[in-house]
Design a protein around this motif. Structure first.
Motif, short mmCIF file in Angstrom:
data_model
loop_
_atom_site.label_atom_id
_atom_site.label_comp_id
_atom_site.label_asym_id
_atom_site.label_seq_id
_atom_site.Cartn_x
_atom_site.Cartn_y
_atom_site.Cartn_z
N VAL A 111 72.87 20.87 116.74
CA VAL A 111 71.50 21.35 117.03
C VAL A 111 70.94 20.61 118.24
N LYS A 112 71.14 19.27 118.27
CA LYS A 112 70.65 18.46 119.40
C LYS A 112 71.36 18.85 120.70
N LYS A 113 72.67 19.06 120.62
CA LYS A 113 73.45 19.42 121.82
C LYS A 113 73.00 20.76 122.38
N ARG A 114 72.83 21.74 121.48
CA ARG A 114 72.41 23.07 121.94
C ARG A 114 71.02 23.00 122.57
N ARG A 115 70.13 22.25 121.94
CA ARG A 115 68.76 22.10 122.45
C ARG A 115 68.80 21.48 123.86
N ALA A 116 69.58 20.42 124.01
CA ALA A 116 69.67 19.74 125.31
C ALA A 116 70.24 20.67 126.37
N PHE A 117 71.23 21.46 125.98
CA PHE A 117 71.83 22.41 126.93
C PHE A 117 70.80 23.46 127.34
N TYR A 118 70.09 24.01 126.35
CA TYR A 118 69.06 25.01 126.65
C TYR A 118 67.98 24.43 127.56
N GLU A 119 67.56 23.19 127.27
CA GLU A 119 66.53 22.56 128.09
C GLU A 119 67.00 22.41 129.54
N SER A 120 68.29 22.14 129.71
CA SER A 120 68.83 21.96 131.07
C SER A 120 68.82 23.27 131.86
N GLN A 121 68.66 24.39 131.15
CA GLN A 121 68.69 25.70 131.81
C GLN A 121 67.29 26.27 132.10
N VAL A 176 73.33 31.30 126.65
CA VAL A 176 72.02 30.89 126.14
C VAL A 176 71.40 32.11 125.47
N LYS A 177 70.98 31.93 124.22
CA LYS A 177 70.38 33.05 123.48
C LYS A 177 68.91 33.17 123.87
N VAL A 178 68.53 34.35 124.38
CA VAL A 178 67.17 34.53 124.89
C VAL A 178 66.50 35.73 124.24
N LYS A 179 65.18 35.83 124.45
CA LYS A 179 64.47 36.98 123.89
C LYS A 179 63.25 37.34 124.74
N THR A 180 62.85 38.58 124.61
CA THR A 180 61.59 39.05 125.21
C THR A 180 61.06 40.17 124.32
N TYR A 181 59.88 40.71 124.64
CA TYR A 181 59.31 41.76 123.79
C TYR A 181 60.21 42.99 123.79
N TYR A 182 60.35 43.59 122.62
CA TYR A 182 61.31 44.69 122.45
C TYR A 182 60.98 45.89 123.34
N ASN A 183 62.01 46.36 124.02
CA ASN A 183 61.91 47.58 124.81
C ASN A 183 63.27 48.28 124.71
N PRO A 184 63.33 49.45 124.04
CA PRO A 184 64.61 50.11 123.82
C PRO A 184 65.36 50.45 125.11
N GLU A 185 64.62 50.55 126.21
CA GLU A 185 65.27 50.87 127.48
C GLU A 185 66.12 49.72 128.02
N LEU A 186 65.89 48.53 127.49
CA LEU A 186 66.67 47.36 127.94
C LEU A 186 68.06 47.30 127.31
N VAL A 187 68.23 47.97 126.15
CA VAL A 187 69.48 47.84 125.38
C VAL A 187 70.71 48.15 126.22
N ASN A 188 71.70 47.22 126.13
CA ASN A 188 72.99 47.35 126.82
C ASN A 188 72.84 47.31 128.35
N HIS A 189 71.75 46.70 128.82
CA HIS A 189 71.58 46.51 130.26
C HIS A 189 71.70 45.03 130.61
N LEU A 190 72.28 44.78 131.77
CA LEU A 190 72.33 43.43 132.32
C LEU A 190 71.13 43.27 133.24
N GLN A 191 70.40 42.17 133.05
CA GLN A 191 69.14 42.04 133.78
C GLN A 191 68.88 40.58 134.18
N PRO A 192 68.48 40.36 135.42
CA PRO A 192 68.12 38.99 135.82
C PRO A 192 66.81 38.56 135.17
N VAL A 193 66.80 37.33 134.70
CA VAL A 193 65.60 36.79 134.05
C VAL A 193 65.43 35.33 134.47
N GLN A 194 64.20 34.84 134.29
CA GLN A 194 63.97 33.40 134.45
C GLN A 194 63.74 32.81 133.07
#
Length: 441
Positions: free
Chosen positions: A372-382, A408-426
């Motif tokens: 858990v600590k390792k994953r958290r530290a990795f996520y923070e580095s990103q 890195v597991k990420v999330k944003t507000y649900y939008n069905p149009e995003l499904v199966n799309h590759l998208q740049p995010v910050q």
């Protein structure tokens, strides 16, 4: 008229690894060709197929509860067990109330040949070969149920790790032909699947001939080089690969690749060289350090996952703390922790120095906490960086989730149009549930 001629629906349940998922999908497509209707496992079906795993004792226990679940949906259904546990302990599975057919390592791929011989009021049938006969290769991949596909490139294992039953369950190491892997990859790409995960028992051993001979027609490096050039595949991910088989050339290829993502999963099992020797692993911890350093040197943002076993016979407190400190100091991203469980017909099962179960569980808990600590530290580095996310289909409480190229597991507000799309995010901040909130660019 045969017993199941008019049966038209089938449901599947998979226990265990990505390789099992790919094989379940291939078996399911055979049923599709025979005109069966595919059902969810939670629905009433005429046939239930359970693909079993035997890596841990827990997987064995879960099998019985899954059979009960199937029987609850339809007490007259035919229940079929296939997979590793079915190869290792066919009589044990056949004795489970509700099981009608048990198929071993080679027979599972001919499942539709057997179903017409079934009769509900007879004892369970067993068709299980001697594992030495599992010397041919059946290619497979999973598709249609997710935004990524698991593509099997290799099966079986020639290693003799003292804790492992996989060679007994799956036979010798053998590989798919290069032509077939590329063809399967193209089939997957044609169905608008954006990511392919390469899977097998020991994929770094790729190249052993189709019938188990030792002639190396191609190497793993050849395979990844060719796959990287297949048009239509946006992302390729290497699943688990042994540290001694992960060569510098492969790491270098991934670092410059068009499609391969910066993510490796590399089994360690123990940070103690003494225990690695008892396990008959083919490397020492120093090699593992070299692999991690090489990866991070070329890909500083690369995600590195680690398998580790706690409670192996002879593991003292000192051995365990040695492993804990070794992993704590290593630039890795997460752990998969396995609590050692005795498996019949393995060398480790009769070794001295048995670790009490309460100690195994305590050590497991400590390493899971470290993960858990390792994953958290990795996520923070990103955080603050721009990455590309492949969005998945599920709506989780108003959010859509996905993984960046470096896992890195990420999330944003649900939008069905995003499904199966590759998208740049910050990547913005780590949420309470451990996922990272992102800003869509």
């Amino acid at each position: 008229m045969n017993a199941v001629a008019d049966k038209k629906s089938v449901a599947f349940y998979t226990l265990g690894c990505k390789l099992n998922f790919s094989e379940t999908s291939t078996i399911a497509r055979d049923f599709d060709k025979q005109g069966f209707e595919r059902k969810e496992f939670e629905e009433a079906a005429d046939i239930y197929v359970i693909n079993t795993c035997s890596v841990t004792e827990n997987a064995d226990k879960r099998f019985k509860s899954i059979v009960k679940k199937a029987q609850k949906q339809n007490k007259d259904a035919f229940t079929i067990a296939v997979g590793c546990y079915a190869q290792l302990k066919p009589e044990e599975l056949a004795a489970v109330d509700g099981v009608d057919l048990v198929l071993g390592a080679t027979e599972k791929f001919k499942i539709t040949d057997y179903i017409h011989q079934l009769s509900k009021d007879e004892p369970a049938q067993i068709h299980s070969c001697e594992i030495d006969e599992a010397d041919f290769y059946v290619g497979s991949y999973s598709i249609g149920d997710r935004t990524r596909a698991f593509l099997k490139v290799q099966d079986g294992c020639d290693y003799k790790c003292t804790y492992c039953t996989i060679p007994l369950a799956r036979g010798i190491s053998r590989s798919d032909t290069m032509e077939n892997v590329i063809e399967n990859a193209r089939e997957i790409a044609a169905q608008d699947i954006k990511e392919i995960v390469l899977t097998g028992v020991n994929i770094g051993d790729y190249g052993k001939g189709e019938f188990g001979n030792k002639k190396h027609e191609h190497t793993f490096l050849d395979l990844v080089t060719q796959l990287d050039q297949v048009e239509g595949i946006e992302r390729l991910r290497i699943s688990s690969i042994e540290p001694n088989l992960l060569k510098n050339e492969t790491i270098e290829l991934v670092s410059k690749s068009r499609a391969f993502v910066p993510h490796f999963h590399i089994p360690l099992q123990s940070g103690s060289n003494e225990l690695l020797g008892k396990m008959k692993r083919r490397y020492k911890r120093e090699l593992y350090v070299d692999r991690v350093k090489k990866i991070k040197e070329l890909m500083p943002d690369c995600c590195i996952g680690v398998d580790v076993i706690v409670g192996f016979p002879g593991e003292t407190d000192d051995h365990f703390m040695d492993t804990y400190k070794f992993l704590s100091d290593l630039d890795i991203s997460y752990l998969h922790v396995f609590t050692y469980s005795e498996r019949d017909d393995t060398e480790a099962a009769v070794m001295e120095g048995v670790v009490p179960m309460n100690v195994r569980k305590k050590r497991s808990k400590m390493l899971r906490g470290l993960s858990v600590k390792k994953r958290r530290a990795f996520y923070e580095s990103q955080l603050g960086k721009t990455k590309t996310v492949l969005w998945e289909a599920e709506n989780k409480e108003g959010f859509i989730q996905g993984f960046t190229e470096n896992y890195v597991k990420v999330k944003t507000y649900y939008n069905p149009e995003l499904v199966n799309h590759l998208q740049p995010v910050q990547l913005l901040e780590i949420d309470e549930d451990g996922t990272v909130r992102v800003d869509i660019l």
